[in-house]
Scaffold this motif. Structure first.
Motif, PDB file in Angstrom:
ATOM      1  N   GLY A 428      41.176  47.342  28.196  1.00  0.00           N
ATOM      2  CA  GLY A 428      41.394  46.635  29.451  1.00  0.00           C
ATOM      3  C   GLY A 428      42.840  46.450  29.848  1.00  0.00           C
ATOM      4  O   GLY A 428      43.182  45.428  30.420  1.00  0.00           O
ATOM      5  N   VAL A 429      43.680  47.418  29.529  1.00  0.00           N
ATOM      6  CA  VAL A 429      45.072  47.274  29.968  1.00  0.00           C
ATOM      7  C   VAL A 429      45.440  48.306  31.031  1.00  0.00           C
ATOM      8  O   VAL A 429      46.449  48.167  31.698  1.00  0.00           O
ATOM      9  N   GLY A 430      44.623  49.350  31.164  1.00  0.00           N
ATOM     10  CA  GLY A 430      44.950  50.458  32.055  1.00  0.00           C
ATOM     11  C   GLY A 430      45.212  50.039  33.490  1.00  0.00           C
ATOM     12  O   GLY A 430      46.275  50.327  34.053  1.00  0.00           O
ATOM     13  N   LEU A 431      44.269  49.299  34.089  1.00  0.00           N
ATOM     14  CA  LEU A 431      44.435  48.919  35.493  1.00  0.00           C
ATOM     15  C   LEU A 431      45.524  47.862  35.669  1.00  0.00           C
ATOM     16  O   LEU A 431      46.215  47.840  36.692  1.00  0.00           O
ATOM     17  N   ALA A 432      45.661  47.005  34.670  1.00  0.00           N
ATOM     18  CA  ALA A 432      46.737  45.998  34.744  1.00  0.00           C
ATOM     19  C   ALA A 432      48.094  46.694  34.752  1.00  0.00           C
ATOM     20  O   ALA A 432      48.998  46.325  35.523  1.00  0.00           O
ATOM     21  N   ILE A 433      48.225  47.716  33.918  1.00  0.00           N
ATOM     22  CA  ILE A 433      49.490  48.469  33.874  1.00  0.00           C
ATOM     23  C   ILE A 433      49.671  49.241  35.181  1.00  0.00           C
ATOM     24  O   ILE A 433      50.773  49.302  35.731  1.00  0.00           O
ATOM     25  N   CYS A 434      48.577  49.821  35.692  1.00  0.00           N
ATOM     26  CA  CYS A 434      48.664  50.544  36.973  1.00  0.00           C
ATOM     27  C   CYS A 434      49.180  49.620  38.070  1.00  0.00           C
ATOM     28  O   CYS A 434      50.070  49.990  38.846  1.00  0.00           O
ATOM     29  N   ARG A 435      48.598  48.426  38.133  1.00  0.00           N
ATOM     30  CA  ARG A 435      49.017  47.492  39.186  1.00  0.00           C
ATOM     31  C   ARG A 435      50.496  47.137  39.002  1.00  0.00           C
ATOM     32  O   ARG A 435      51.249  47.086  39.984  1.00  0.00           O
ATOM     33  N   ALA A 436      50.908  46.913  37.753  1.00  0.00           N
ATOM     34  CA  ALA A 436      52.311  46.575  37.509  1.00  0.00           C
ATOM     35  C   ALA A 436      53.223  47.721  37.941  1.00  0.00           C
ATOM     36  O   ALA A 436      54.289  47.504  38.522  1.00  0.00           O
ATOM     37  N   CYS A 437      52.779  48.958  37.661  1.00  0.00           N
ATOM     38  CA  CYS A 437      53.580  50.141  38.049  1.00  0.00           C
ATOM     39  C   CYS A 437      53.721  50.214  39.573  1.00  0.00           C
ATOM     40  O   CYS A 437      54.818  50.437  40.094  1.00  0.00           O
ATOM     41  N   VAL A 438      52.596  50.054  40.265  1.00  0.00           N
ATOM     42  CA  VAL A 438      52.622  50.161  41.734  1.00  0.00           C
ATOM     43  C   VAL A 438      53.483  49.043  42.316  1.00  0.00           C
ATOM     44  O   VAL A 438      54.306  49.277  43.215  1.00  0.00           O
ATOM     45  N   GLU A 439      53.301  47.844  41.794  1.00  0.00           N
ATOM     46  CA  GLU A 439      54.069  46.716  42.327  1.00  0.00           C
ATOM     47  C   GLU A 439      55.558  46.858  42.022  1.00  0.00           C
ATOM     48  O   GLU A 439      56.396  46.378  42.785  1.00  0.00           O
ATOM     49  N   ALA A 440      55.877  47.535  40.920  1.00  0.00           N
ATOM     50  CA  ALA A 440      57.293  47.788  40.611  1.00  0.00           C
ATOM     51  C   ALA A 440      57.925  48.686  41.669  1.00  0.00           C
ATOM     52  O   ALA A 440      59.136  48.678  41.871  1.00  0.00           O
ATOM     53  N   HIS A 441      57.073  49.467  42.356  1.00  0.00           N
ATOM     54  CA  HIS A 441      57.566  50.315  43.443  1.00  0.00           C
ATOM     55  C   HIS A 441      57.615  49.570  44.783  1.00  0.00           C
ATOM     56  O   HIS A 441      58.016  50.121  45.788  1.00  0.00           O
ATOM     57  N   GLY A 442      57.104  48.347  44.786  1.00  0.00           N
ATOM     58  CA  GLY A 442      57.019  47.603  46.041  1.00  0.00           C
ATOM     59  C   GLY A 442      55.710  47.855  46.763  1.00  0.00           C
ATOM     60  O   GLY A 442      55.569  47.536  47.947  1.00  0.00           O
TER      61      GLY A 442
END
Lengths: 466, 123
Positions: A428-442
């Motif tokens: 259960g970390v995949g989507l959390a990391i995805c969201r963090a990655c996208v949000e890091a891009h703004g």
């Protein structure tokens, strides 16, 4: 207020005005003062939980006790025994000399704080003039002293360590603070250090400086509980991290062991085909070919894991979104084929280039593709994944839609929480990391779904400047 | 080993199925492949001499498959293979009647011995 090693040598009590105070009478007077003075203190304590962690709980008790005393004290002065029952230690102190200096400076319109800063020798001089004139019975319990006379005298002699906090008292008085409050440590006669909350309503006139009422509440048990709680929290946090690492390790081990098992089995099979009396070269070649494929799969697993777990620097660059998506899809091509999933990638006309870190974008896309493939595992064919990119204001929006079973409404937001997994063996970390990655891009990442008709993950990335 | 011995392989990992198929055929066995426990149970023609099954699979897992098959074929030898060889899982598998419990990746000789014991004789 703190250590009192010289309590045994308390000097003869003498008030600042040269008269001998009468212990007891002063406390009665102070109790009445306390009834008035503690109203704002109690209210302040009740309303201020930030300055002292958990202080609101402690202060609530204090405030309630004082409120109760006040309710009863309407027709009679609060008596010392009431304060003793409340566990409040009261010290009456004579700060007349301090008051004279502060009030005269104020009267002259001078900056009191600046004056003390320019004359640091005043702290020591004034500290020696402050006297303890009375204490209540609760103070005897608190300090372990048998008689009040042991505690009455020059503050510097009775509580030498008060010199350490004296500057803070002066600073508060110089600023014109209404209330002084701080945590301190007081050493009992038996040498034990006790944590205390010290409060006082600061005086406005010389009479007030001559009768400064200081209340001290023993918070040692509370502080000890806090310390124990902090230790428990640290242990729980450590255990949680260890458990997470354990789950993560098991997941990675499983991901790597599967292709490794296939490599070993195929290699063994190839050897056996070759070692036959009549070597079967066709079967051996097929097995060796599979070894290569399995080894590449293991490499991809390692690459994806590294992408998932490494905190690589974020280095956005202008890139064509569809190219990045296609290169990411290659990383999971084997899994998509195994799932019988057909991937289509489309960019609407006029879709601008994006500003993104290609590694992180690949990480997001591969995760979403693997999720889509897994979501369709129990779905009838055709199993399709459609990735569509289009301009969306100043962003580019990417949709990853599958034809799987969809996501239940109560899970649609929870799936982005770390360690929330709908898979039996997922961490259960995949989507959390995805969201963090996208949000890091703004950008943003969210999901929509019609249960039974598939799910769509949407993410936005800022468009590159035209 | 009888050259006609049929081994059913149940594993959701296509690469493992293919690799095991090649290895077991190289050992002279006839192989039937199933991607899930459900598909194995649904195949009325599946009457293997030995069942080799993974533990962790979507839907019915290997342990549940063992229990399901025990009613139909109580004497069918079962060999369990898994990437998660925890003691508790091993104990459950053995308690459910598994003849052997192998941890992935395993050597060919290891599964060859297990199969030999399961279906009798050895090549």
């Amino acid at each position: 207020m703190a250590p009192a090693p010289s309590l045994d040598v308390a000097p003869t009590p003498t008030a600042a005005d040269g008269t001998t105070p009468r212990p007891g009478r002063a406390i009665e007077r102070a109790a009445t003062l306390l009834a008035l003075a503690c109203v704002p203190v109690g209210l302040l304590l009740l309303g201020d939980g930030d300055a002292l962690a958990g202080g609101a709980v402690l202060s609530l008790g204090t405030g309630v006790a004082i409120a109760a005393l006040l309710a009863r004290g309407r027709s009679e002065a609060i008596r010392d025994r009431d304060l003793r029952r409340a566990g409040i230690s009261i010290w009456i102190e004579d700060w007349t000399e301090v008051g004279k200096v502060i009030l005269s400076l104020r009267a002259e319109g001078r900056d009191v704080q600046a004056h003390f800063a320019a004359h640091p020798e005043l702290f020591d001089q004034l500290h020696r003039t402050v006297r303890i004139t009375d204490v209540n019975d609760s103070t005897l319990d608190f300090t372990g002293a048998r008689e009040k006379s042991r505690l009455i005298g020059r503050l510097a002699d009775v509580v030498p360590a008060s010199a350490q906090t004296f500057e803070r008292w002066i600073a508060a008085m110089a600023r014109g603070d209404r209330v002084y409050r701080s945590e301190s440590r007081v050493r009992r006669l038996d040498g034990e250090l006790r944590d205390c909350l010290v409060t006082a309503v600061l005086p406005r006139d010389l009479e007030g400086f001559g009768n400064l009422l200081v209340s001290i509440i023993d918070i040692s048990d509370y502080k000890a509980d806090q310390a124990r709680l902090a230790i428990i929290e640290r242990e729980a946090s450590r255990a949680s991290r260890a458990a997470t690492v354990g789950v993560l390790t098991a997941s990675i081990a499983h991901e790597v062991k599967s292709p490794l098992a296939a490599v070993v089995t195929n290699a063994e099979a190839a050897l056996r085909w070759l070692r036959r009396p009549a070597p079967d070269l066709v079967e051996a070649e097929a097995a060796i070919g599979a070894v290569v494929g399995d080894a590449l799969r293991a490499r991809d697993v390692v690459d994806r894991t590294r992408l998932l777990l490494t905190n690589a620097p974020h280095t956005p660059a202008e890139l064509e979104i569809v190219d990045a998506i296609r290169s990411a899809a290659l990383l999971v091509d084997r899994e998509l084929r195994a799932a019988d999933a057909i991937l289509r990638v489309r960019a609407e006309p006029g879709t601008p280039r994006v500003m993104a870190d290609v590694s992180r974008l690949r990480q997001v896309v591969t995760n979403l593709l693997l999720n889509a493939a897994q979501a369709m595992a129990d779905s009838p064919r055709p199993r399709e994944i459609l990735i569509r990119a289009q301009a969306d204001g100043e962003d580019v929006r990417v949709e990853v839609a599958d034809t799987g079973t969809g996501i239940a409404p109560d899970r649609i937001t929870r799936i982005f929480e770390p360690f929330y997994s709908t898979k039996e063996d997922g961490i259960g970390v995949g989507l959390a990391i995805c969201r963090a990655c996208v949000e890091a891009h703004g950008g943003r990442l969210w999901a929509t779904s019609v249960p039974g008709a598939g799910a769509t993950f949407h993410f936005t990335l800022p468009a590159a400047p035209a | 080993m009888c050259s006609s011995s049929v081994i059913a392989i149940v594993d959701d990992d296509e690469a493992i199925r293919a690799a095991l198929s090649s290895l077991l055929r190289s050992l002279g066995y006839e192989v039937r492949l199933f991607a899930s426990a459900e598909s194995f149970l649904a195949d009325s023609r599946a009457s293997p001499d030995c069942l080799v099954t993974d533990i962790q699979m979507p839907g019915m897992n290997g342990l549940q498959l063992q229990l399901a098959i025990r009613n139909r074929r109580p004497r069918l030898p079962v060999i369990v293979i898994t990437a998660f060889p925890e003691d508790a899982v091993r104990e459950q598998a053995i308690a459910a009647g598994a003849l052997h419990f192998l941890s992935k990746p395993f050597e060919a000789d290891a599964i060859a011995r297990c199969l030999s014991e399961a279906v009798g004789g050895a090549r």
